[in-house]
Design a protein around this motif. Structure first.
Motif, mmCIF file in Angstrom:
data_model
loop_
_atom_site.group_PDB
_atom_site.id
_atom_site.type_symbol
_atom_site.label_atom_id
_atom_site.label_comp_id
_atom_site.label_asym_id
_atom_site.label_seq_id
_atom_site.Cartn_x
_atom_site.Cartn_y
_atom_site.Cartn_z
ATOM 1 N N TYR A 62 0.863 -1.176 0.000
ATOM 2 C CA TYR A 62 0.000 0.000 0.000
ATOM 3 C C TYR A 62 0.902 1.230 0.000
ATOM 4 O O TYR A 62 1.740 1.407 0.889
ATOM 5 C CB TYR A 62 -0.915 0.006 1.226
ATOM 6 N N ILE A 63 0.717 2.082 -1.008
ATOM 7 C CA ILE A 63 1.520 3.294 -1.149
ATOM 8 C C ILE A 63 0.761 4.434 -0.481
ATOM 9 O O ILE A 63 -0.283 4.876 -0.970
ATOM 10 C CB ILE A 63 1.773 3.606 -2.637
ATOM 11 N N LEU A 110 -3.052 0.556 -3.887
ATOM 12 C CA LEU A 110 -2.532 -0.786 -3.664
ATOM 13 C C LEU A 110 -1.860 -1.252 -4.935
ATOM 14 O O LEU A 110 -2.361 -1.024 -6.041
ATOM 15 C CB LEU A 110 -3.676 -1.748 -3.330
ATOM 16 N N LYS A 111 -0.736 -1.929 -4.798
ATOM 17 C CA LYS A 111 -0.044 -2.486 -5.953
ATOM 18 C C LYS A 111 0.338 -3.919 -5.635
ATOM 19 O O LYS A 111 1.018 -4.191 -4.650
ATOM 20 C CB LYS A 111 1.205 -1.663 -6.296
ATOM 21 N N GLY A 166 2.039 -8.738 -8.859
ATOM 22 C CA GLY A 166 1.870 -8.960 -10.292
ATOM 23 C C GLY A 166 1.686 -7.682 -11.093
ATOM 24 O O GLY A 166 1.507 -7.751 -12.318
ATOM 25 N N GLY A 167 1.681 -6.533 -10.435
ATOM 26 C CA GLY A 167 1.602 -5.264 -11.157
ATOM 27 C C GLY A 167 0.235 -4.608 -11.208
ATOM 28 O O GLY A 167 0.081 -3.519 -11.764
ATOM 29 N N LYS A 168 -0.796 -5.226 -10.629
ATOM 30 C CA LYS A 168 -2.119 -4.599 -10.599
ATOM 31 C C LYS A 168 -2.125 -3.440 -9.610
ATOM 32 O O LYS A 168 -1.514 -3.523 -8.542
ATOM 33 C CB LYS A 168 -3.190 -5.610 -10.184
ATOM 34 N N LYS A 176 -7.644 -3.458 7.665
ATOM 35 C CA LYS A 176 -8.563 -4.516 7.258
ATOM 36 C C LYS A 176 -9.018 -4.295 5.814
ATOM 37 O O LYS A 176 -9.068 -5.236 5.016
ATOM 38 C CB LYS A 176 -9.770 -4.545 8.189
ATOM 39 N N ALA A 177 -9.337 -3.026 5.461
ATOM 40 C CA ALA A 177 -9.790 -2.719 4.099
ATOM 41 C C ALA A 177 -8.699 -3.023 3.074
ATOM 42 O O ALA A 177 -8.968 -3.487 1.965
ATOM 43 C CB ALA A 177 -10.206 -1.252 4.004
ATOM 44 N N ILE A 178 -7.451 -2.774 3.454
ATOM 45 C CA ILE A 178 -6.326 -3.063 2.557
ATOM 46 C C ILE A 178 -6.216 -4.572 2.326
ATOM 47 O O ILE A 178 -6.055 -5.028 1.190
ATOM 48 C CB ILE A 178 -5.007 -2.517 3.141
#
Length: 273
Positions: free
Chosen positions: A207-208, A214-215, A218-220, A241-243
């Motif tokens: 998480y940035i 979110l990354k 796999g790059g999504k 939790k949401a992350i």
């Protein structure tokens, strides 16, 4: 010029045949005739006959399904027979109408449970007997499917950053702040990304905090929360939790969902399948 004339005639025709609906001092009038009374308490509207006998209630519901997708509808309940409660779509006379006007307008124009003779008990009972299906757009349907998948996982995060699904450890967070709490929202911007690993210490994603994205490994990428206006605003900052929940959707291999989720599983009676 001919096109403009046609539009004018359509508006003129609609204005002639439009019902004159007014609500003033708790009295609902149709074409100048008093047909019902209305009162409100804690966001719930009670519709009464002219003798002030409560007949049914209307309550507006506006909830976040997942991320920035919300669902707004009304909950209709009879006072004299509460065996069944209906969740229904509502209509408004204009984009600037308040809840009271929308409730009255829906009962008259859409549901037809109030007419020139007053509250139509026959139509009200028929509505509960053959309730109309809600019409959800594709975005809302997809959000309910995602929410159903998330709920099946029953994800929690404990006070040391461990991620659990139905009570079983499935992963953990790293680079957590010293004052970390499992229910905290992530408000601090940091150049160190919060990383997620599975139970076997395989990197799942991050998480940035500077971009609220979110990354996955796999790059999504996915932006968790965006500000929005409307009946209610959503959280500007996500919880841990949401992350974990969204990462489980982005990477199906992170936490396995055993059951296949169909659209029909996430809709109740009165919702279009």
């Amino acid at each position: 010029m001919q096109k403009g004339l046609m539009i004018f005639l359509m508006v003129f025709y609609a204005s002639i045949h439009a019902q004159n609906i007014k609500t003033k001092r708790g009295i609902v009038s149709l074409e100048g005739i008093h047909v019902a009374k209305i009162s409100s308490k804690s966001g719930e509207y009670t519709f009464m006959d002219l003798k002030e006998t409560p007949i049914f209630t209307v309550k507006f519901v506006d909830k976040s399904i997942v991320d920035s997708v919300r669902d707004s509808y009304i909950r209709l309940n009879r006072v004299y027979n509460q065996e069944k409660i209906l969740d229904l779509d509502y209509v408004s006379p204009s984009a600037f109408s308040g809840d009271e006007k929308s409730a009255v307008y829906t009962c008259i124009k859409s549901l037809k449970i109030i007419d020139e003779r007053g509250i139509n008990i026959k139509n009200l009972d028929e509505l509960f007997k053959n309730s109309p299906k809600r019409k959800l757009d594709n975005k809302t349907k997809e959000a309910y499917i995602t929410r159903s998948k998330i709920d099946k996982l029953n994800i929690t995060v404990n006070n040391v950053g461990e991620i659990l699904s139905n009570g079983v450890p499935v992963g953990y967070f790293t680079n957590l702040p010293v004052s970390f709490g499992s229910e905290d929202t992530i408000t601090d911007k940091s150049f160190i990304d919060i990383e997620i690993y599975d139970a076997k210490s395989k990197f799942i994603g991050k998480y940035i905090t500077t971009t609220k994205q979110l990354k996955t490994a796999g790059g999504k990428t996915f932006t968790l929360y965006r500000e929005m206006s409307g009946r209610a605003s959503i959280l500007k900052f996500p919880t841990y939790k949401a992350i974990a929940e969204r990462m489980a959707i982005l990477d199906p291999n992170f936490i396995k969902i055993k059951e296949k989720v169909e659209v029909g599983e996430i809709v109740k009676d009165g919702v279009e399948k």
